[in-house]
Design a protein around this motif. Structure first.
Motif, PDB file in Angstrom:
ATOM      1  N   GLY A   1      38.030 -20.087 -48.107  1.00  0.00           N
ATOM      2  CA  GLY A   1      39.054 -19.669 -47.164  1.00  0.00           C
ATOM      3  C   GLY A   1      40.303 -20.522 -47.153  1.00  0.00           C
ATOM      4  O   GLY A   1      41.266 -20.224 -46.428  1.00  0.00           O
ATOM      5  N   LYS A   2      40.322 -21.561 -47.968  1.00  0.00           N
ATOM      6  CA  LYS A   2      41.494 -22.426 -48.043  1.00  0.00           C
ATOM      7  C   LYS A   2      42.442 -21.923 -49.124  1.00  0.00           C
ATOM      8  O   LYS A   2      42.015 -21.222 -50.046  1.00  0.00           O
ATOM      9  CB  LYS A   2      41.067 -23.864 -48.353  1.00  0.00           C
ATOM     10  CG  LYS A   2      40.247 -24.513 -47.248  1.00  0.00           C
ATOM     11  CD  LYS A   2      39.900 -25.951 -47.605  1.00  0.00           C
ATOM     12  CE  LYS A   2      39.098 -26.615 -46.488  1.00  0.00           C
ATOM     13  NZ  LYS A   2      38.748 -28.014 -46.832  1.00  0.00           N
ATOM     14  N   PRO A   3      43.723 -22.270 -49.030  1.00  0.00           N
ATOM     15  CA  PRO A   3      44.662 -21.852 -50.090  1.00  0.00           C
ATOM     16  C   PRO A   3      44.178 -22.320 -51.456  1.00  0.00           C
ATOM     17  O   PRO A   3      43.706 -23.447 -51.603  1.00  0.00           O
ATOM     18  CB  PRO A   3      45.963 -22.537 -49.688  1.00  0.00           C
ATOM     19  CG  PRO A   3      45.853 -22.736 -48.218  1.00  0.00           C
ATOM     20  CD  PRO A   3      44.398 -23.020 -47.965  1.00  0.00           C
ATOM     21  N   LEU A   4      44.290 -21.449 -52.439  1.00  0.00           N
ATOM     22  CA  LEU A   4      43.881 -21.824 -53.792  1.00  0.00           C
ATOM     23  C   LEU A   4      44.712 -23.008 -54.285  1.00  0.00           C
ATOM     24  O   LEU A   4      44.218 -23.885 -54.975  1.00  0.00           O
ATOM     25  CB  LEU A   4      44.054 -20.635 -54.734  1.00  0.00           C
ATOM     26  CG  LEU A   4      43.456 -20.840 -56.118  1.00  0.00           C
ATOM     27  CD1 LEU A   4      42.327 -19.866 -56.357  1.00  0.00           C
ATOM     28  CD2 LEU A   4      44.518 -20.674 -57.187  1.00  0.00           C
ATOM     29  N   VAL A   5      45.988 -23.025 -53.914  1.00  0.00           N
ATOM     30  CA  VAL A   5      46.874 -24.152 -54.207  1.00  0.00           C
ATOM     31  C   VAL A   5      47.271 -24.790 -52.877  1.00  0.00           C
ATOM     32  O   VAL A   5      48.012 -24.187 -52.092  1.00  0.00           O
ATOM     33  CB  VAL A   5      48.129 -23.706 -54.987  1.00  0.00           C
ATOM     34  CG1 VAL A   5      49.066 -24.893 -55.207  1.00  0.00           C
ATOM     35  CG2 VAL A   5      47.744 -23.079 -56.320  1.00  0.00           C
ATOM     36  N   GLU A   6      46.730 -25.971 -52.606  1.00  0.00           N
ATOM     37  CA  GLU A   6      47.034 -26.695 -51.369  1.00  0.00           C
ATOM     38  C   GLU A   6      48.032 -27.819 -51.648  1.00  0.00           C
ATOM     39  O   GLU A   6      47.862 -28.558 -52.621  1.00  0.00           O
ATOM     40  CB  GLU A   6      45.767 -27.295 -50.770  1.00  0.00           C
ATOM     41  CG  GLU A   6      44.752 -26.282 -50.277  1.00  0.00           C
ATOM     42  CD  GLU A   6      43.561 -26.950 -49.626  1.00  0.00           C
ATOM     43  OE1 GLU A   6      43.627 -27.272 -48.430  1.00  0.00           O
ATOM     44  OE2 GLU A   6      42.554 -27.170 -50.330  1.00  0.00           O
ATOM     45  N   ILE A   7      49.031 -27.927 -50.791  1.00  0.00           N
ATOM     46  CA  ILE A   7      50.065 -28.956 -50.961  1.00  0.00           C
ATOM     47  C   ILE A   7      50.192 -29.756 -49.665  1.00  0.00           C
ATOM     48  O   ILE A   7      50.333 -29.178 -48.585  1.00  0.00           O
ATOM     49  CB  ILE A   7      51.418 -28.333 -51.341  1.00  0.00           C
ATOM     50  CG1 ILE A   7      51.291 -27.543 -52.648  1.00  0.00           C
ATOM     51  CG2 ILE A   7      52.492 -29.412 -51.463  1.00  0.00           C
ATOM     52  CD1 ILE A   7      52.549 -26.801 -53.056  1.00  0.00           C
ATOM     53  N   GLU A   8      50.139 -31.082 -49.796  1.00  0.00           N
ATOM     54  CA  GLU A   8      50.314 -31.976 -48.653  1.00  0.00           C
ATOM     55  C   GLU A   8      51.472 -32.922 -48.937  1.00  0.00           C
ATOM     56  O   GLU A   8      51.665 -33.355 -50.068  1.00  0.00           O
ATOM     57  CB  GLU A   8      49.044 -32.789 -48.401  1.00  0.00           C
ATOM     58  CG  GLU A   8      47.827 -31.957 -48.003  1.00  0.00           C
ATOM     59  CD  GLU A   8      46.596 -32.824 -47.793  1.00  0.00           C
ATOM     60  OE1 GLU A   8      46.737 -34.068 -47.765  1.00  0.00           O
ATOM     61  OE2 GLU A   8      45.497 -32.251 -47.660  1.00  0.00           O
ATOM     62  N   GLY A   9      52.234 -33.239 -47.896  1.00  0.00           N
ATOM     63  CA  GLY A   9      53.330 -34.192 -48.046  1.00  0.00           C
ATOM     64  C   GLY A   9      54.692 -33.551 -48.166  1.00  0.00           C
ATOM     65  O   GLY A   9      55.697 -34.250 -48.356  1.00  0.00           O
ATOM     66  N   ARG A  10      54.752 -32.233 -48.061  1.00  0.00           N
ATOM     67  CA  ARG A  10      56.033 -31.539 -48.144  1.00  0.00           C
ATOM     68  C   ARG A  10      55.883 -30.158 -47.504  1.00  0.00           C
ATOM     69  O   ARG A  10      54.807 -29.567 -47.546  1.00  0.00           O
ATOM     70  CB  ARG A  10      56.477 -31.394 -49.608  1.00  0.00           C
ATOM     71  CG  ARG A  10      58.000 -31.202 -49.786  1.00  0.00           C
ATOM     72  CD  ARG A  10      58.329 -31.212 -51.266  1.00  0.00           C
ATOM     73  NE  ARG A  10      59.752 -31.102 -51.506  1.00  0.00           N
ATOM     74  CZ  ARG A  10      60.576 -32.128 -51.693  1.00  0.00           C
ATOM     75  NH1 ARG A  10      60.096 -33.362 -51.628  1.00  0.00           N
ATOM     76  NH2 ARG A  10      61.849 -31.947 -51.929  1.00  0.00           N
ATOM     77  N   GLN A  11      56.941 -29.643 -46.913  1.00  0.00           N
ATOM     78  CA  GLN A  11      56.881 -28.339 -46.283  1.00  0.00           C
ATOM     79  C   GLN A  11      56.609 -27.255 -47.320  1.00  0.00           C
ATOM     80  O   GLN A  11      57.151 -27.274 -48.424  1.00  0.00           O
ATOM     81  CB  GLN A  11      58.193 -28.023 -45.551  1.00  0.00           C
ATOM     82  CG  GLN A  11      58.163 -26.688 -44.808  1.00  0.00           C
ATOM     83  CD  GLN A  11      59.429 -26.426 -44.022  1.00  0.00           C
ATOM     84  OE1 GLN A  11      60.299 -27.290 -43.939  1.00  0.00           O
ATOM     85  NE2 GLN A  11      59.553 -25.244 -43.448  1.00  0.00           N
ATOM     86  N   VAL A  12      55.751 -26.301 -46.947  1.00  0.00           N
ATOM     87  CA  VAL A  12      55.450 -25.176 -47.839  1.00  0.00           C
ATOM     88  C   VAL A  12      55.885 -23.878 -47.170  1.00  0.00           C
ATOM     89  O   VAL A  12      55.985 -23.786 -45.943  1.00  0.00           O
ATOM     90  CB  VAL A  12      53.954 -25.109 -48.196  1.00  0.00           C
ATOM     91  CG1 VAL A  12      53.535 -26.331 -48.979  1.00  0.00           C
ATOM     92  CG2 VAL A  12      53.094 -24.969 -46.945  1.00  0.00           C
ATOM     93  N   TYR A  13      56.128 -22.864 -48.014  1.00  0.00           N
ATOM     94  CA  TYR A  13      56.622 -21.575 -47.536  1.00  0.00           C
ATOM     95  C   TYR A  13      55.697 -20.466 -48.023  1.00  0.00           C
ATOM     96  O   TYR A  13      55.263 -20.472 -49.182  1.00  0.00           O
ATOM     97  CB  TYR A  13      58.040 -21.332 -48.052  1.00  0.00           C
ATOM     98  CG  TYR A  13      59.014 -22.418 -47.656  1.00  0.00           C
ATOM     99  CD1 TYR A  13      59.750 -22.323 -46.474  1.00  0.00           C
ATOM    100  CD2 TYR A  13      59.181 -23.552 -48.456  1.00  0.00           C
ATOM    101  CE1 TYR A  13      60.643 -23.327 -46.101  1.00  0.00           C
ATOM    102  CE2 TYR A  13      60.069 -24.563 -48.098  1.00  0.00           C
ATOM    103  CZ  TYR A  13      60.794 -24.444 -46.918  1.00  0.00           C
ATOM    104  OH  TYR A  13      61.662 -25.436 -46.541  1.00  0.00           O
ATOM    105  N   PRO A  14      55.384 -19.500 -47.153  1.00  0.00           N
ATOM    106  CA  PRO A  14      54.446 -18.429 -47.534  1.00  0.00           C
ATOM    107  C   PRO A  14      55.087 -17.379 -48.439  1.00  0.00           C
ATOM    108  O   PRO A  14      56.301 -17.201 -48.453  1.00  0.00           O
ATOM    109  CB  PRO A  14      54.059 -17.817 -46.180  1.00  0.00           C
ATOM    110  CG  PRO A  14      55.275 -18.034 -45.322  1.00  0.00           C
ATOM    111  CD  PRO A  14      55.841 -19.365 -45.753  1.00  0.00           C
TER     112      PRO A  14
END
Length: 351
Positions: free
Chosen positions: A47-60
């Motif tokens: 259920g988690k995003p296949l590509v997870e990014i931490e440390g910077r804003q992400v956009y859907p």
């Protein structure tokens, strides 16, 4: 029954039996068929995003950027029978290829699977590097030792986690440049490797041994991987999928998530292609099966490595638009043009 009729009957039975037995004889070929496709903008099984990014804003982005795969049947220890191979030759969606295309000589199935897993892990790192460089975000790079083969020149001289600095005094770029530099040497020639271990710089001279796949090339017996220092954390979850061909789609997903707006414009985009840290897209195998898989899944556009364009354009599935991708930058530019209707969408030339 006359003797002539009896002889003909027995002969016919023997021919039939021999034909049936012959059809079951194992042959050194592998069947390639369309495999699953996975949306890099979607979620993994937990259920988690296949590509997870931490440390910077992400956009859907509600669209799709699917990487494609090829399934195979056959191989050492589980070879196709002649009947299955012949049936595959008659099937337009199946490719029957020589066994060594998938399983190089002198390598076991387990070794190939391990290499594919490592290639997938490495492609993810390359994808992150390419995406960040496209976004002008600084990236540090090193080449590190993953393992050392026993009995080979590097055995006892190099070890896991050593970071390579230079080959014969020339600064190391990435894994491919290291391999190319070593393989230029013929077996028996020396190569000087500068590396870092426990914070200290060291140097070792090794005499190359012949490669199992090409006896004219020298090797030292190490498995290497590109290691990068990123200012953000990126985690990619793809399960047991192996190989390097999803690199382009991973890069696009990371680029998309780190930039405002939708790169896909809500479209179902699929594609394939290896990626380098500099964003260069490389050709892959099984392009026909990957296009079929993409169209089955619902894709309307397919990002195609420039090196695969001729083969892909010769038999593209109906309803699937081919977009030529020779670099990550060109792929982004084409998707922008596709979304906005402004600019040029690079196409694979047709004959």
């Amino acid at each position: 029954m006359s003797r002539r009729a009896a002889t003909l009957a027995v002969t016919s039975i023997l021919v039939l039996v021999l034909g049936l037995v012959g059809a079951l004889i194992p042959v050194p070929y592998v069947a390639l068929t369309p495999g699953p496709t996975t949306n890099t903008l979607g979620k993994s099984e937990d259920g988690k995003p296949l590509v997870e990014i931490e440390g910077r804003q992400v956009y859907p982005d509600q669209g799709h950027l699917n990487f494609t795969t090829v399934a195979y049947q056959g191989g050492p220890g589980n070879r196709l029978d002649l009947f299955t191979a012949l049936r595959g030759w008659l099937d337009s969606q199946t490719a029957i290829v020589p066994e060594e295309t998938v399983f190089p000589k002198n390598e076991t199935v387990k070794q190939v699977e391990q290499e594919n897993t490592l290639q997938m892990q490495n492609s993810q790192q390359l994808a992150v590097a390419a995406a960040l460089k496209e976004l002008k975000i600084p990236v540090g790079n090193t080449v590190s030792v993953v393992s050392v083969e026993k009995g080979m020149p590097a055995d006892g001289r190099l070890r896991k986690d050593d970071e390579l600095i230079a080959i014969d005094g020339a600064k190391v770029g990435n894994v491919d440049t290291v391999k190319a530099a070593i393989q230029k040497r013929k077996p028996g020639q020396k190569v000087s490797i500068t590396y870092e271990r426990d914070g200290a710089e060291r140097k070792v001279d090794l005499t190359t041994a012949p490669s199992l796949s090409d006896a004219s090339q020298g090797v030292v017996g190490v498995v290497l991987q590109d290691s990068f220092k990123f200012p953000i954390k990126v985690k990619i979850s793809v399960g047991e999928v192996g190989g390097p061909s999803a690199g382009l789609m991973f890069s696009l997903a990371i680029f998309d998530k780190l930039t405002p707006g939708s790169l896909t414009g809500g479209r179902f985009i699929a594609g394939t292609g290896t990626i380098t840290p500099e964003g260069e897209v490389g050709a892959i195998g099984g392009i026909q099966q990957k296009m079929i898989a993409a169209r089955r899944a619902g894709a309307t556009a397919f990002l195609t490595p420039a090196g695969n364009c001729a083969e892909a354009a010769a038999d593209v599935p109906k309803g699937l638009r081919l977009i030529k991708a020779d670099t990550l930058h060109s792929a982004v530019t084409s998707l922008d043009a596709l979304r906005t209707g402004r600019g040029t969408v690079a196409a694979c030339p047709t004959s």
